[in-house]
Design an enzyme around this catalytic site. Structure first.
Site, PDB file in Angstrom:
ATOM      1  N   LYS A 282       0.856  -1.193   0.000  1.00 22.33           N
ATOM      2  CA  LYS A 282       0.000   0.000   0.000  1.00 22.33           C
ATOM      3  C   LYS A 282       0.890   1.240   0.000  1.00 22.33           C
ATOM      4  O   LYS A 282       1.774   1.377   0.857  1.00 22.33           O
ATOM      5  CB  LYS A 282      -0.862  -0.045   1.263  1.00 22.33           C
ATOM      6  CG  LYS A 282      -2.218   0.603   1.134  1.00 22.33           C
ATOM      7  CD  LYS A 282      -3.017   0.249   2.375  1.00 22.33           C
ATOM      8  CE  LYS A 282      -4.338   0.964   2.406  1.00 22.33           C
ATOM      9  NZ  LYS A 282      -4.998   0.816   3.708  1.00 22.33           N
TER      10      LYS A 282
HETATM   11  C1  E4P Z   1      -8.402   1.288   4.105  1.00 24.11           C
HETATM   12  O1  E4P Z   1      -7.587   0.903   3.334  1.00 24.11           O
HETATM   13  C2  E4P Z   1      -8.290   2.558   4.836  1.00 24.11           C
HETATM   14  O2  E4P Z   1      -7.057   2.615   5.456  1.00 24.11           O
HETATM   15  C3  E4P Z   1      -9.411   2.710   5.811  1.00 24.11           C
HETATM   16  O3  E4P Z   1     -10.600   2.248   5.226  1.00 24.11           O
HETATM   17  C4  E4P Z   1      -9.543   4.097   6.357  1.00 24.11           C
HETATM   18  O4  E4P Z   1     -10.733   4.205   7.104  1.00 24.11           O
HETATM   19  P1  E4P Z   1     -11.023   5.423   8.107  1.00 24.11           P
HETATM   20  O5  E4P Z   1     -11.230   6.656   7.281  1.00 24.11           O
HETATM   21  O6  E4P Z   1     -12.252   5.019   8.827  1.00 24.11           O
HETATM   22  O7  E4P Z   1      -9.807   5.541   8.969  1.00 24.11           O
END
Ligand code: E4P
Length: 217
Positions: free
Chosen positions: A83
């Site tokens: 990522k």
């Molecule tokens: C997923 O890859 C993201 O890191 C995650 O969904 C972020 O979610 P949040 O905005 O609730 O922290």
């Protein structure tokens, strides 16, 4: 639509696996910090129980270090998706890793233009954040719809991984739009089963079962 679980909680992942609700897992630095576990160890453990893609995020900001981190993360298991953030350094890292056949999830996407760049850089997944756009009075679902249109217009193979999912409604709306994947916390996936008419209907059936003494076993 594939379901990824947005957590590093092994017990929660195992619980949802038993229902066939885990096509992959996503983590981010905040999720890892909350787990209190070592990123390499917990990621390895998740990869050992989940067959689908497991996203693990780099922590550097410059391309060279990001690339080294990405290569190290990719060595954990074949199902790692590295990522990277949607910055120019992240896009450069995405291009190099995807050219080597490594899955890449480009994260922190908040616009259609950013999603277009990620697809050009060969991303396996683009992660548009619905909830965080909604938080500032913008329309996160509209972004998913815009990206779907753009990717379909040109046949981009990058999968739309709708992220920052805050409620069950986001899940069904993403499915209607045609997101390839939704990543959601376990509680949101569980909440998808809730319906007051199901609860009321079951209470009525149970009352009649008791009254009539119906037995099967
Ligand atoms: C997923 O890859 C993201 O890191 C995650 O969904 C972020 O979610 P949040 O905005 O609730 O922290």
């Amino acid at each position: 639509m594939k379901f990824f679980v947005d957590t590093a909680d092994i017990d929660q992942i195992k619980e949802l696996l038993a229902y066939g609700m885990v096509d992959g897992v996503t983590t981010n630095p905040s999720i890892i910090a909350k787990s209190g576990l070592d990123i390499l160890e917990v990621t390895k453990e998740i990869c050992s129980i989940v067959d689908g893609p497991v996203s693990a995020e780099v922590v550097a900001l410059d391309h060279e270090t990001m690339l080294a981190e990405g290569l190290k993360l990719a060595k954990i298991a074949d199902n790692i998706a590295v990522k990277v953030p949607l910055t120019w350094a992240g896009l450069q890292t995405c291009k190099v890793l995807s050219d080597q056949g490594i899955m890449v999830n480009v994260t922190l996407c908040f616009s259609a233009n950013q999603a277009l760049l990620a697809a050009k850089a060969g991303a396996t997944f683009i992660s548009p954040f619905i909830g965080r756009l909604d938080d500032i009075n913008l329309d996160g679902l509209e972004l998913i719809d815009d990206i779907r249109t753009i990717y379909d217009n040109y046949g981009f193979e990058t999968q739309i991984l709708a992220a920052s999912i805050r409620n069950a409604n986001h899940m069904s709306e993403c499915a209607k739009i045609g997101a390839d994947v939704c990543t959601a916390p376990p509680n949101v996936i569980k909440a998808m089963a809730n319906h007051v008419l199901t609860d009321n209907g079951l209470a009525g059936f149970m009352a009649d079962i008791k009254k009539a003494g119906i037995k099967i076993l």
